[in-house]
Design a protein around this motif. Structure first.
Motif, PDB file in Angstrom:
ATOM      1  N   PRO A 303       0.842  -1.208   0.000  1.00 54.00           N
ATOM      2  CA  PRO A 303       0.000   0.000   0.000  1.00 54.00           C
ATOM      3  C   PRO A 303       0.870   1.249   0.000  1.00 54.00           C
ATOM      4  N   THR A 304       0.572   2.200  -0.888  1.00 51.51           N
ATOM      5  CA  THR A 304       1.359   3.435  -0.960  1.00 51.51           C
ATOM      6  C   THR A 304       0.548   4.656  -0.556  1.00 51.51           C
ATOM      7  N   GLY A 305      -0.729   4.465  -0.223  1.00 51.20           N
ATOM      8  CA  GLY A 305      -1.599   5.588   0.105  1.00 51.20           C
ATOM      9  C   GLY A 305      -2.626   5.758  -0.991  1.00 51.20           C
ATOM     10  N   ALA A 306      -2.223   6.427  -2.072  1.00 51.18           N
ATOM     11  CA  ALA A 306      -3.159   6.644  -3.180  1.00 51.18           C
ATOM     12  C   ALA A 306      -3.448   5.341  -3.917  1.00 51.18           C
ATOM     13  N   ASN A 307      -2.445   4.459  -4.033  1.00 59.76           N
ATOM     14  CA  ASN A 307      -2.595   3.212  -4.763  1.00 59.76           C
ATOM     15  C   ASN A 307      -2.074   2.046  -3.932  1.00 59.76           C
ATOM     16  N   THR A 308      -2.474   0.843  -4.344  1.00 56.67           N
ATOM     17  CA  THR A 308      -1.921  -0.380  -3.759  1.00 56.67           C
ATOM     18  C   THR A 308      -1.265  -1.191  -4.866  1.00 56.67           C
ATOM     19  N   PHE A 309      -0.001  -1.555  -4.677  1.00 55.08           N
ATOM     20  CA  PHE A 309       0.715  -2.389  -5.632  1.00 55.08           C
ATOM     21  C   PHE A 309       0.553  -3.839  -5.190  1.00 55.08           C
ATOM     22  N   VAL A 310       0.120  -4.680  -6.118  1.00 55.24           N
ATOM     23  CA  VAL A 310      -0.047  -6.103  -5.833  1.00 55.24           C
ATOM     24  C   VAL A 310       0.856  -6.886  -6.783  1.00 55.24           C
ATOM     25  N   TYR A 311       1.838  -7.595  -6.212  1.00 57.69           N
ATOM     26  CA  TYR A 311       2.729  -8.439  -6.995  1.00 57.69           C
ATOM     27  C   TYR A 311       2.234  -9.877  -6.882  1.00 57.69           C
ATOM     28  N   ALA A 312       2.064 -10.514  -8.031  1.00 59.27           N
ATOM     29  CA  ALA A 312       1.440 -11.832  -8.038  1.00 59.27           C
ATOM     30  C   ALA A 312       2.118 -12.729  -9.064  1.00 59.27           C
ATOM     31  N   VAL A 322      -1.714  -2.396 -10.193  1.00 58.40           N
ATOM     32  CA  VAL A 322      -1.824  -1.166  -9.408  1.00 58.40           C
ATOM     33  C   VAL A 322      -3.302  -0.808  -9.316  1.00 58.40           C
ATOM     34  N   PHE A 323      -3.814  -0.702  -8.080  1.00 57.01           N
ATOM     35  CA  PHE A 323      -5.247  -0.486  -7.866  1.00 57.01           C
ATOM     36  C   PHE A 323      -5.468   0.717  -6.968  1.00 57.01           C
ATOM     37  N   SER A 324      -6.432   1.545  -7.342  1.00 55.27           N
ATOM     38  CA  SER A 324      -6.714   2.752  -6.560  1.00 55.27           C
ATOM     39  C   SER A 324      -7.773   2.504  -5.497  1.00 55.27           C
ATOM     40  N   GLU A 325      -8.630   1.493  -5.706  1.00 56.88           N
ATOM     41  CA  GLU A 325      -9.680   1.245  -4.714  1.00 56.88           C
ATOM     42  C   GLU A 325      -9.095   0.611  -3.453  1.00 56.88           C
ATOM     43  N   ARG A 326      -9.694   0.944  -2.311  1.00 58.75           N
ATOM     44  CA  ARG A 326      -9.257   0.374  -1.036  1.00 58.75           C
ATOM     45  C   ARG A 326      -9.861  -1.022  -0.893  1.00 58.75           C
ATOM     46  N   ARG A 327      -9.027  -2.047  -1.049  1.00 62.62           N
ATOM     47  CA  ARG A 327      -9.497  -3.417  -0.974  1.00 62.62           C
ATOM     48  C   ARG A 327      -8.488  -4.217  -0.172  1.00 62.62           C
ATOM     49  N   GLY A 328      -8.952  -5.172   0.586  1.00 60.32           N
ATOM     50  CA  GLY A 328      -8.069  -5.957   1.451  1.00 60.32           C
ATOM     51  C   GLY A 328      -7.380  -7.080   0.714  1.00 60.32           C
ATOM     52  N   PHE A 329      -6.338  -6.778  -0.059  1.00 61.38           N
ATOM     53  CA  PHE A 329      -5.551  -7.819  -0.706  1.00 61.38           C
ATOM     54  C   PHE A 329      -4.705  -8.537   0.338  1.00 61.38           C
ATOM     55  N   THR A 330      -4.567  -9.856   0.191  1.00 55.13           N
ATOM     56  CA  THR A 330      -3.830 -10.656   1.172  1.00 55.13           C
ATOM     57  C   THR A 330      -2.841 -11.561   0.474  1.00 55.13           C
ATOM     58  N   ALA A 331      -1.599 -11.571   0.955  1.00 56.16           N
ATOM     59  CA  ALA A 331      -0.587 -12.467   0.393  1.00 56.16           C
ATOM     60  C   ALA A 331      -1.047 -13.908   0.524  1.00 56.16           C
ATOM     61  N   GLY A 332      -0.917 -14.676  -0.555  1.00 54.03           N
ATOM     62  CA  GLY A 332      -1.317 -16.075  -0.566  1.00 54.03           C
ATOM     63  C   GLY A 332      -2.686 -16.325  -1.161  1.00 54.03           C
ATOM     64  N   GLU A 333      -3.514 -15.292  -1.284  1.00 56.46           N
ATOM     65  CA  GLU A 333      -4.858 -15.494  -1.833  1.00 56.46           C
ATOM     66  C   GLU A 333      -4.806 -15.644  -3.350  1.00 56.46           C
ATOM     67  N   THR A 334      -5.817 -16.283  -3.905  1.00 51.33           N
ATOM     68  CA  THR A 334      -5.983 -16.355  -5.354  1.00 51.33           C
ATOM     69  C   THR A 334      -6.847 -15.185  -5.794  1.00 51.33           C
ATOM     70  N   LEU A 335      -6.308 -14.386  -6.691  1.00 49.69           N
ATOM     71  CA  LEU A 335      -6.990 -13.187  -7.160  1.00 49.69           C
ATOM     72  C   LEU A 335      -7.178 -13.294  -8.668  1.00 49.69           C
ATOM     73  N   HIS A 336      -8.408 -13.209  -9.124  1.00 39.06           N
ATOM     74  CA  HIS A 336      -8.699 -13.252 -10.548  1.00 39.06           C
ATOM     75  C   HIS A 336      -8.694 -11.827 -11.110  1.00 39.06           C
ATOM     76  N   MET A 337      -7.979 -11.652 -12.225  1.00 37.16           N
ATOM     77  CA  MET A 337      -7.849 -10.328 -12.837  1.00 37.16           C
ATOM     78  C   MET A 337      -7.981 -10.448 -14.349  1.00 37.16           C
ATOM     79  N   VAL A 338      -8.437  -9.359 -14.970  1.00 37.69           N
ATOM     80  CA  VAL A 338      -8.505  -9.309 -16.431  1.00 37.69           C
ATOM     81  C   VAL A 338      -7.842  -8.010 -16.902  1.00 37.69           C
ATOM     82  N   PRO A 339      -7.038  -8.100 -17.976  1.00 35.89           N
ATOM     83  CA  PRO A 339      -6.446  -6.879 -18.540  1.00 35.89           C
ATOM     84  C   PRO A 339      -7.450  -6.167 -19.431  1.00 35.89           C
ATOM     85  N   GLN A 340      -7.308  -4.851 -19.544  1.00 37.29           N
ATOM     86  CA  GLN A 340      -8.140  -4.082 -20.470  1.00 37.29           C
ATOM     87  C   GLN A 340      -7.659  -4.387 -21.889  1.00 37.29           C
TER      88      GLN A 340
END
Length: 357
Positions: A303-312, A322-340
């Protein structure tokens, strides 16, 4: 002020060629940044423009004049170096006016130009101090003031902010950009810091191994990199790059990876079926989704304040989102993402060149 034209310029040291026929046209009043990794030739090119290095081939023009064999002092340029190169026994006023004194300018002319430069750079209160009494940022402003008083056709900056701390670098690059907007003098600026290049330049020249990889505005280079080198060099955090094979089936296209993951493409993607490619997308162009999309395993959350960096991890490849919304990302979780899909970049794996439909 004047334009600068670099035409088929080469530089050799004996049998070793370090600049390989570079062509750059810089219009009058433009702020151009030469950027690239150490050893790419950017400082050597700047020194050739300044007349501090001889060229081995080609020509350099300042305005309408070819300056290949014109001494540095007669090129009507002013250079700001990484080290401030101030005379310790002279005051700020004397340092700024020294070049005019050497030219035997009238005292009233020297005083007028020094005062004007001091006002532009907020140095008026410091004119009677010595360099040892100044901070690093103030010394760099004095070095710029010394260049301004000469009223040159071209400003040359050779990594002028490298010796400053991070906070002061941000402040000084803002001041340099504001200075250029006020004076509109043709400026060529060398840096290895792509953030400096992106925030300051009218146009950027990306160099690598003595050649120009791409020339364009900051957003042109960011949005449409010409090749893998530019894509990987411009942008922080760096672009995500994943190797695979382009597949087509009717109107559908995707990139198949060795890990068995299919990376989506829109139907207009360039390239032919079976072509080895590199699939690229910027960290901010990823969107988290529920239950569908690319399955990634979160490794590090920053977390950097304005954004959260998630390395996966995605099928053995390391990616960043890089996400601007405040969301509880957790190391070890499976996160589904789609590129634009309209922001995906596709490169030929063999040549590294961008594939254009």
């Amino acid at each position: 002020m004047a334009s600068v034209s670099v035409e088929a310029v080469r530089k050799r040291y004996g049998a070793l060629e370090v600049i390989h026929g570079i062509d750059i046209a810089i219009p009058d009043g433009e702020f151009v940044v030469l950027v690239g990794p150490s050893g790419c030739g950017k400082s050597t090119l700047l020194r050739m423009i300044a007349g501090l290095e001889e060229i081995s081939g080609g020509s350099i023009r300042i305005g309408d004049r070819v300056v290949n064999h014109v001494p540095s002092k007669d090129r009507d340029i002013a250079m700001v170096f990484q080290n401030y190169a101030l005379y310790p026994h002279m005051t700020v006023r004397e340092n700024m006016g020294f070049s005019l004194k050497l030219r035997k300018a009238e005292q009233n002319v020297i005083a007028e130009r020094v005062q004007r430069a001091a006002e532009i750079l907020s140095l008026t209160e410091l004119l009677d101090r010595y360099p040892k009494q100044l901070s690093g940022g103030q010394r760099q402003r004095v070095a710029m003031g010394r260049a301004i008083v000469r009223n040159p056709q071209v400003f040359l900056f050779d990594e002028p902010l490298s010796n400053l701390d991070a906070k002061l670098r941000v402040q000084m690059r803002t001041e340099i950009k504001a200075l250029h907007q006020q004076l509109r003098t043709t400026s060529i600026y060398v840096t290895h810091d792509q953030i400096e290049a992106m925030t300051m330049a009218d146009r950027i020249v990306v160099m690598h191994d003595g050649i120009v990889e791409q020339i364009g505005t900051p957003l042109e280079l960011y949005d449409t990199p010409a090749n893998l080198f530019v894509a990987g060099f411009i942008g922080s955090p760096a672009i995500n790059l994943i190797c695979g094979v382009l597949r087509r089936d009717g109107g559908r296209s995707w990139v198949a990876t060795e890990a068995g993951i299919d990376l989506p493409l829109d139907g207009a993607a360039a390239g032919h079926d079976g072509q080895p490619v590199v699939y690229g997308f910027r960290p901010e162009h990823l969107t988290p989704v529920n239950g569908s999309g690319l399955p990634t395993r979160v490794e590090v959350v920053e977390p950097t304040g304005a954004n959260t960096f998630v390395y996966a991890e995605l099928g053995g490849a390391q990616i960043c989102g890089v996400f601007s919304e405040r969301r509880g990302f957790t190391a070890g979780e499976t996160l589904h993402m789609v590129p634009q899909l309209d922001r995906v970049h596709l490169f030929d794996a063999a040549s590294g060149r961008r594939l254009v439909a």
